[in-house]
Design a protein around this motif. Structure first.
Motif, PDB file in Angstrom:
ATOM      1  N   PRO A   1     -29.330 -15.206 113.722  1.00  0.00           N
ATOM      2  CA  PRO A   1     -28.594 -14.882 114.938  1.00  0.00           C
ATOM      3  C   PRO A   1     -28.685 -13.426 115.334  1.00  0.00           C
ATOM      4  N   GLU A   2     -28.797 -12.522 114.391  1.00  0.00           N
ATOM      5  CA  GLU A   2     -28.840 -11.102 114.700  1.00  0.00           C
ATOM      6  C   GLU A   2     -30.250 -10.534 114.554  1.00  0.00           C
TER       7      GLU A   2
ATOM      8  N   LEU B   1     -29.254 -13.830 122.492  1.00  0.00           N
ATOM      9  CA  LEU B   1     -30.049 -15.018 122.779  1.00  0.00           C
ATOM     10  C   LEU B   1     -29.486 -16.254 122.097  1.00  0.00           C
ATOM     11  N   PRO B   2     -29.472 -17.389 122.778  1.00  0.00           N
ATOM     12  CA  PRO B   2     -29.104 -18.645 122.114  1.00  0.00           C
ATOM     13  C   PRO B   2     -30.057 -18.918 120.958  1.00  0.00           C
TER      14      PRO B   2
ATOM     15  N   GLY C   1     -30.529 -26.812 123.208  1.00  0.00           N
ATOM     16  CA  GLY C   1     -29.495 -27.180 124.162  1.00  0.00           C
ATOM     17  C   GLY C   1     -29.166 -26.082 125.134  1.00  0.00           C
ATOM     18  N   SER C   2     -29.471 -24.833 124.781  1.00  0.00           N
ATOM     19  CA  SER C   2     -29.208 -23.695 125.645  1.00  0.00           C
ATOM     20  C   SER C   2     -30.510 -22.970 125.959  1.00  0.00           C
ATOM     21  N   ALA C   3     -30.427 -22.027 126.903  1.00  0.00           N
ATOM     22  CA  ALA C   3     -31.613 -21.279 127.302  1.00  0.00           C
ATOM     23  C   ALA C   3     -31.190 -19.921 127.835  1.00  0.00           C
ATOM     24  N   ALA C   4     -32.168 -19.024 127.962  1.00  0.00           N
ATOM     25  CA  ALA C   4     -31.904 -17.694 128.500  1.00  0.00           C
ATOM     26  C   ALA C   4     -32.986 -17.316 129.495  1.00  0.00           C
ATOM     27  N   LEU C   5     -32.574 -16.676 130.584  1.00  0.00           N
ATOM     28  CA  LEU C   5     -33.466 -16.038 131.545  1.00  0.00           C
ATOM     29  C   LEU C   5     -33.204 -14.545 131.444  1.00  0.00           C
TER      30      LEU C   5
END
Length: 374
Positions: free
Chosen positions: A193-194, A354-355, A359-363
């Protein structure tokens, strides 16, 4: 007057105010008339569409009361009594469905000779869909039958858009134009995650404001309007849509970089609004302040705290700096969200935001090239 059918059924007045048409049966009566504006609808047909082939006792009286309620709210003369039934006396353009259908027909006419104009026309009317059509209606034959018909219309529009985008993208490739959109290829869920900037090699960090919204029904406070015109951007739009269509197995991270003023944020916001319905837990928008000459970028901790607040975490429960990363990713894992990180600076700032699961996304947008070398 503006009658909305392609989402939550509602009526807006001439000044944009929402008129008090909210009771499910009243909305269904309005929809039954608005689906055929200017066309007489007999009382028997209305009753069957609202209650089925065997209407309940007193259905005629109930129908009259619903029409009376609509007449009390809508502009005078909007609903006329005709022999055996009623008529909604408005033009098709008074409904979002009428405007959408008209735009689709114009796009189909333009498609053969003017594909870019056709795509522009189609792109202008697709946002009229704000959710599942005919939301707010009771369980009735009208809702179930018309939804199927409307979804076919939506599919027809999507097919045309895909054909136009493919044609224009091929033309762009033939002409040697380079697209400013790059898709982040890493499996982000395999990273901690980090994860640091070197591992992700792309992005920006820091947030000025963060907002969550349940798309696609309303504008997100703080979210740019995304109303810019897109010329020669069909390829980029198409790629972003494809990358964000299925994120069930791994999160998508899409990067948009380029100099100031080329429309990075406008492109990202347009895609986020259009595809928001694929992320049922909402859209998170953050301005990373990479383009703000007056204010320093926020720290990753400040960004996470704003995002957590946008996801509804009470201020008294806000974690300290050390714990914010773990809490943030725990909240993201519980949701399916689209995170728009605007005006990025570098990878080290964005990586912690960032996810990390499917199930998730980032722009992500930024001035500097966001994908690292090697």
């Amino acid at each position: 007057m503006d009658i909305r059918l392609l989402g939550l059924v509602r009526v807006l007045g001439d000044e944009g105010e929402v008129l008090p048409v909210t009771a499910p049966l009243t909305c269904a009566t309005l929809a039954a008339l608005a689906l055929g504006p200017g066309r007489p609808v007999c009382a028997g047909e209305l009753a069957e569409r609202l209650w089925g082939r065997v209407p309940p006792g007193g259905a005629v009286g109930r129908l009259r009361r619903q029409v009376a309620r609509l007449r009390a709210v809508l502009p005078a003369g909007s609903i006329r009594t005709v022999p055996g039934g009623y008529l909604l006396d408005v033009s098709p353009e008074a409904t979002d469905l009428g405007r959408f259908a008209g735009g689709l027909l114009r796009a189909e006419e333009l498609a053969a000779g003017r594909p870019e104009a056709a795509l522009l026309t189609l792109t202008g009317v697709l946002p009229l869909w704000t959710g599942n059509p005919l939301m707010g209606l009771p369980d009735c034959p009208l809702r179930d039958g018309e939804r199927r018909r409307l979804r076919l219309l939506w599919s027809r529009a999507l097919r045309l858009r895909a054909e136009l985008e493919l044609r224009l993208e091929r033309e762009a490739v033939d002409e040697g134009r380079e697209a400013p959109v790059s898709h982040h290829p890493w499996r982000v869920d395999a990273l901690p995650p980090e994860a640091g900037g070197d591992e992700l090699a792309a992005f920006a960090g820091l947030v000025e404001r963060a907002t969550a919204v349940e798309p696609p029904t309303a504008a997100t406070p703080g979210l740019p309007d995304g109303a810019g015109m897109f010329v020669a951007r069909a390829g980029e739009l198409g790629r972003l849509r494809r990358w964000l269509t299925d994120v069930s197995a791994t999160p998508a991270v899409c990067l948009i970089d380029g100099p100031d003023g080329v429309g990075k944020s406008t492109l990202a916001v347009r895609v986020a609004r259009e595809l928001g319905h694929r992320f049922p837990d909402g859209l998170l928008y953050v301005d990373l302040r990479g383009a703000d000459p007056r204010n320093a970028p926020l720290t990753a901790t400040e960004a996470r705290r704003l995002l957590l607040a946008a996801m509804g975490l009470p201020g008294k429960e806000m974690p300290d700096e050390e714990a914010s990363g773990a809490v943030y990713h725990a909240e993201i894992r519980r949701r399916r969200v689209l995170v728009l990180l605007d005006n990025a600076v570098d990878a080290a700032q964005v990586a912690p935001l960032l996810p990390a699961v499917g199930g998730s996304a980032a722009l992500v947008t930024g001035r500097a090239r966001l994908v690292g070398e090697g």
